[in-house]
Design an enzyme around this catalytic site. Structure first.
Site, PDB file in Angstrom:
ATOM      1  N   SER A  46      10.451  20.790  17.906  1.00 47.26           N
ATOM      2  CA  SER A  46      10.814  21.066  16.142  1.00 47.26           C
ATOM      3  C   SER A  46      11.260  22.202  15.841  1.00 47.26           C
ATOM      4  O   SER A  46      12.891  22.288  14.856  1.00 47.26           O
ATOM      5  CB  SER A  46       9.836  21.520  15.696  1.00 47.26           C
ATOM      6  OG  SER A  46       9.052  22.817  16.683  1.00 47.26           O
ATOM      7  N   GLU A  47      12.099  23.350  17.033  1.00 47.93           N
ATOM      8  CA  GLU A  47      12.757  24.295  17.117  1.00 47.93           C
ATOM      9  C   GLU A  47      13.258  24.781  18.194  1.00 47.93           C
ATOM     10  O   GLU A  47      12.511  25.023  19.513  1.00 47.93           O
ATOM     11  CB  GLU A  47      12.279  25.616  15.819  1.00 47.93           C
ATOM     12  CG  GLU A  47      12.351  25.572  14.919  1.00 47.93           C
ATOM     13  CD  GLU A  47      11.109  24.943  13.928  1.00 47.93           C
ATOM     14  OE1 GLU A  47      10.752  24.603  13.093  1.00 47.93           O
ATOM     15  OE2 GLU A  47       9.918  25.064  15.227  1.00 47.93           O
ATOM     16  N   THR A  48      14.384  25.237  18.916  1.00 45.67           N
ATOM     17  CA  THR A  48      14.645  25.584  20.066  1.00 45.67           C
ATOM     18  C   THR A  48      15.080  27.227  19.445  1.00 45.67           C
ATOM     19  O   THR A  48      15.609  26.794  18.519  1.00 45.67           O
ATOM     20  CB  THR A  48      15.508  25.024  20.711  1.00 45.67           C
ATOM     21  OG1 THR A  48      15.158  23.642  20.851  1.00 45.67           O
ATOM     22  CG2 THR A  48      16.670  26.083  21.698  1.00 45.67           C
TER      23      THR A  48
END
Length: 280
Positions: free
Chosen positions: A46-48
């Site tokens: 979902s996020e990096t």
């Protein structure tokens, strides 16, 4: 090709694999925007995030936050994960609090025992959702319009709006329609019933962001920050509570909310799952 230190951590959980995973590239100042975006798309989390040197003397470090499909100005679980990794990598704050720089501005954090917490940023959009949007929300969630007790903008950067349902069971039974939701960034919340659900948490939360390639986010700090400002501010939640999120995905995320003076703090534990190096 440049090589960077890398960690993958689990946020909002003290137990690996039960929170929200986050990929962290450390000391990533040499990367171009396109490289960051490509790596975030490849990780498919979902996020990096990419830890960078700050551009302002008020900040301890800077972070850029990418979903698989684009960059975010602010997000909660990446903020907690970034802070935990920065501290574990030898970062030393210049005061009792820690200041993170991101596209949304400066975010204040603090260590609270085993947890890291951030002060909820100001809402850029608040107030009731337009009534004309109610049928779309109901269709997207697969519920009747009458099941929606309230709908509120709780946008602190990502674009969140939130729907209040009556019971935890209703929240967990949702089977949303991504096509109907479209580009909406939708959070759903309902109170726990102490008799039926127990006392481990006081609210159940789910988050749907299909437009960014995230059908359902496991545990969402920015959404919970906006929800807390709405629910505490309207007297629908106490000044201290725990929100459960990720249950429908087999996770056990716990978001710790505490109002202290004018600030609302969003906290959780961060555990490291993968450490190594990445070539980009």
């Amino acid at each position: 090709m440049p090589v960077f230190d890398f960690k993958q951590v689990d946020v909002f959980s003290s137990e690996p694999l039960k929170g929200n995973p986050l990929a962290v590239v450390i000391a990533a100042d040499g990367l171009a925007d396109a490289q960051m975006a490509a790596f975030a798309n490849w990780t498919n989390l979902s996020e990096t995030i990419f830890l960078l040197h700050p551009t302002t003397p008020q900040a301890d470090y800077r972070v850029r936050i990418f979903t698989p499909h684009g960059e975010l100005p602010f997000a909660g679980h990446p903020t907690l994960g970034a802070c935990a990794v920065w501290l574990a990598s030898g970062g030393v704050a210049r005061s009792d609090t820690i200041t993170q720089e991101c596209q949304a501005g400066l975010i204040t954090l603090r260590r609270d025992g085993a947890q890291v917490a951030f002060a909820a940023p100001p809402l850029v959009r608040s107030g009731p959702v337009e009534s004309a949007l109610a049928p779309r929300l109901a269709a997207g969630l697969g519920v009747d319009v009458s099941d929606i007790l309230a709908a509120q903008w709780v946008d602190n950067g990502p674009g969140w709006l939130a729907v209040l349902l009556g019971t935890r069971r209703q929240v967990l039974a949702l089977r949303p329609d991504p096509a109907a939701l479209g580009d909406l960034k939708l959070g759903v919340v309902a109170p726990w019933d102490p008799v039926a659900d127990g006392a481990e948490a006081q609210f159940e939360v789910r988050a749907f962001v299909p437009g960014l390639g995230i059908p359902e986010d496991p545990v969402t700090g920015s959404l919970n920050a906006g929800l807390a400002q709405w629910l505490i501010g309207s007297g629908q939640a106490p000044a201290v509570y725990v929100a459960s999120q990720g249950t429908a995905l087999g996770r056990a995320g716990r978001v710790h909310v505490r109002q202290s003076g004018a600030d609302i703090w969003i906290g959780g534990e961060v555990v490291s799952c993968i450490e190594g190096r990445v070539t980009l």
